[in-house]
Design a protein around this motif. Structure first.
Motif, mmCIF file in Angstrom:
data_model
loop_
_atom_site.group_PDB
_atom_site.id
_atom_site.type_symbol
_atom_site.label_atom_id
_atom_site.label_comp_id
_atom_site.label_asym_id
_atom_site.label_seq_id
_atom_site.Cartn_x
_atom_site.Cartn_y
_atom_site.Cartn_z
ATOM 1 N N ASP A 213 -25.475 72.070 22.610
ATOM 2 C CA ASP A 213 -24.240 72.795 22.307
ATOM 3 C C ASP A 213 -23.438 71.914 21.340
ATOM 4 O O ASP A 213 -22.859 70.906 21.759
ATOM 5 C CB ASP A 213 -23.444 73.051 23.587
ATOM 6 C CG ASP A 213 -22.083 73.680 23.305
ATOM 7 O OD1 ASP A 213 -21.725 73.840 22.116
ATOM 8 O OD2 ASP A 213 -21.371 73.994 24.272
ATOM 9 N N LEU A 216 -19.798 70.825 22.275
ATOM 10 C CA LEU A 216 -19.672 69.771 23.286
ATOM 11 C C LEU A 216 -19.851 68.401 22.646
ATOM 12 O O LEU A 216 -19.104 67.456 22.942
ATOM 13 C CB LEU A 216 -20.691 70.011 24.388
ATOM 14 C CG LEU A 216 -20.618 69.121 25.626
ATOM 15 C CD1 LEU A 216 -21.146 69.864 26.853
ATOM 16 C CD2 LEU A 216 -21.392 67.804 25.464
ATOM 17 N N TRP A 228 -16.927 72.738 30.012
ATOM 18 C CA TRP A 228 -18.185 73.339 30.461
ATOM 19 C C TRP A 228 -18.085 74.853 30.562
ATOM 20 O O TRP A 228 -19.108 75.556 30.505
ATOM 21 C CB TRP A 228 -18.592 72.747 31.805
ATOM 22 C CG TRP A 228 -19.052 71.319 31.669
ATOM 23 C CD1 TRP A 228 -18.363 70.198 32.006
ATOM 24 C CD2 TRP A 228 -20.287 70.876 31.097
ATOM 25 N NE1 TRP A 228 -19.082 69.079 31.686
ATOM 26 C CE2 TRP A 228 -20.284 69.467 31.131
ATOM 27 C CE3 TRP A 228 -21.394 71.530 30.564
ATOM 28 C CZ2 TRP A 228 -21.351 68.709 30.662
ATOM 29 C CZ3 TRP A 228 -22.452 70.777 30.094
ATOM 30 C CH2 TRP A 228 -22.422 69.378 30.147
ATOM 31 N N PHE A 231 -19.663 76.282 27.579
ATOM 32 C CA PHE A 231 -20.948 75.693 27.181
ATOM 33 C C PHE A 231 -21.874 76.769 26.604
ATOM 34 O O PHE A 231 -22.133 77.800 27.224
ATOM 35 C CB PHE A 231 -21.607 75.033 28.395
ATOM 36 C CG PHE A 231 -22.944 74.415 28.105
ATOM 37 C CD1 PHE A 231 -23.035 73.273 27.320
ATOM 38 C CD2 PHE A 231 -24.117 74.963 28.626
ATOM 39 C CE1 PHE A 231 -24.276 72.695 27.055
ATOM 40 C CE2 PHE A 231 -25.347 74.390 28.371
ATOM 41 C CZ PHE A 231 -25.423 73.250 27.579
#
Length: 432
Positions: A213, A216, A228, A231
């Motif tokens: 990802d 992130l 998260w 995500f």
């Protein structure tokens, strides 16, 4: 050829172009000590089975031109790489792994499937903070220049992950993982202790599957909180690369931090002159199942999670599969060969299909990888305006994640978790 397949084939053209460049450039770009590993498994190994790894940060590139901030383990004498080095060891002999940490937070290594692991001479065990909350699955190395030494003696031969046990969700996503190959003592050409797991040592492959990802990773790079709830992986990797980079040779100069390719190159099976299969070792370092589907041939699954598929009395429980569903944290070892089961012959057993029109065989511009013949090892004449990349009538089979969103690069088809298996005729490819 159907429109969908034609589009697929044209997408493959990008990969094919890279492959052509890659194969031509491979010898020139390899370091001398690694010249034998332009294809297939590239092991880190030594007689003492002692490895010095450094957790460090760096960047990888993706086929669409993106650059992703990563963390990973590297051989301490080399620079950053993704994934971590493939460690090859022998069952029953002690292994030592010294971890040095240059990252801004503590980290560690766990060895799933290994027993009696010690950290700095003490039994490896979960770590708790003063409030009793879990901080790590194992003793680790402190941030910025901490170190720790792990020791264990591997048992069951097969393939295993090694990975971070500290803030594991985040640190695995950032890239702290690698492959551990445990070979049977006295039989490095077998997957496990069974004689029927023998393979051709020249055709051994690791497919370490993972996902990224990029948002992130950008947050970690900027020291921002990880979210998260949002995500969303956008890139899917084999050995730290996405298609078409998966086809480039090991240590390709244009992928300096992604040393391992995923191009499988074998010859047609023959009981006398080419009886041994290849082995492909699948590992999942991601968060979801990867249903990996090689076209053109089933594979025989002989090991899971480093354990032989055999009954209590030694019965062979291996099985043929055309779609290998590799679960998060799981490893699957499979033997693979390619057989001309129908014995096609132009004179005595012709293939009852028509060759597609040349316009349906083009990849990029006037390039094609088709030999203009359906028979392995046979090339037919092409129009003079066509450039053929087919060397000797060899076949090319796609192998990819059957969750097709994983066969993309940031949503663009085709790419991601995909590679190619090349099948040469039994006599080899004299044109190469």
């Amino acid at each position: 050829m159907s429109p969908a397949l034609r589009v697929s084939t044209r997408r493959l053209a990008v990969a094919a172009t890279v492959l052509a460049v890659a194969l031509a450039a491979s010898v020139a770009t390899l370091r001398p000590a690694e010249a034998a590993t332009s294809e297939g498994l590239a092991c880190d190994s030594n007689a003492q089975q002692t490895f010095s790894l450094t957790a460090r940060d760096g960047y990888i590139s993706t086929p669409d031109g993106n650059s992703i901030y990563m963390w990973s383990y590297s051989n301490s004498s080399r620079g950053f790489q993704l994934p971590g080095p493939t460690l090859c060891v022998t069952a029953g002999l002690p292994v030592t792994v010294i971890l040095h940490n240059t990252l801004p937070e503590a980290t560690s290594i766990v060895f799933p499937g290994q027993k009696n692991v010690k950290a700095n001479g003490n039994p490896a065990q979960p770590q708790l903070d003063p409030g009793g909350s879990l901080t790590s699955l194992v003793q680790g190395a402190e941030a910025r220049n901490g170190s720790v030494t792990y020791t264990f003696t591997p048992g069951s031969p097969g393939t295993y992950l090694y990975e971070s046990g500290t803030d594991a969700n985040k640190q695995l996503q950032m890239g702290l993982y690698g492959a551990l190959v445990v070979r049977p003592s006295g039989h490095p050409d077998q997957v496990n202790d069974r004689a029927d797991s023998v393979f051709s040592p020249a055709h051994e492959y690791v497919f370490l599957l993972s996902e990224i990802d990029p948002d992130l990773h950008l947050a970690v790079e900027r020291s921002q909180p990880v979210r998260w709830a949002t995500f969303h992986p956008r890139y899917y990797l084999i050995n730290g690369r996405s298609m078409p980079d998966t086809l480039a040779p090991n240590y390709a100069s244009w992928l300096p931090n992604q040393p391992y390719g995923a191009f499988v190159h074998i010859r047609q099976w023959d009981a006398t002159s080419n009886p041994l299969p290849a082995v492909i070792r699948y590992l999942n370092a991601g968060t979801v199942n990867y249903p990996f589907h090689p076209h053109g041939s089933d594979e025989r699954v002989v090991n899971k999670d480093g354990r032989t598929l055999a009954g209590p009395a030694g019965q062979d429980l291996s099985y043929e599969k055309f779609d290998l569903d590799v679960q998060p944290g799981q490893t699957v070892d499979a033997l693979m060969d390619w057989r001309d089961v129908e014995q096609w012959d132009a004179a005595t057993n012709p293939i009852p299909t028509q060759i597609p029109a040349i316009t349906d065989q083009l990849l990029v511009g006037t390039d094609t990888w088709f030999s203009e013949s359906p028979y392995l090892g046979t090339k037919n004449a092409l129009p003079p305006t066509i450039t053929s990349n087919n060397e000797c009538g060899e076949y090319y089979h796609i192998a990819h994640s059957h969750a097709l969103q994983q066969a993309t690069n940031y949503g663009a088809t085709f790419g991601g978790m995909m590679t190619v298996f090349r099948i040469d005729p039994l006599a080899g490819c004299l044109a190469k």
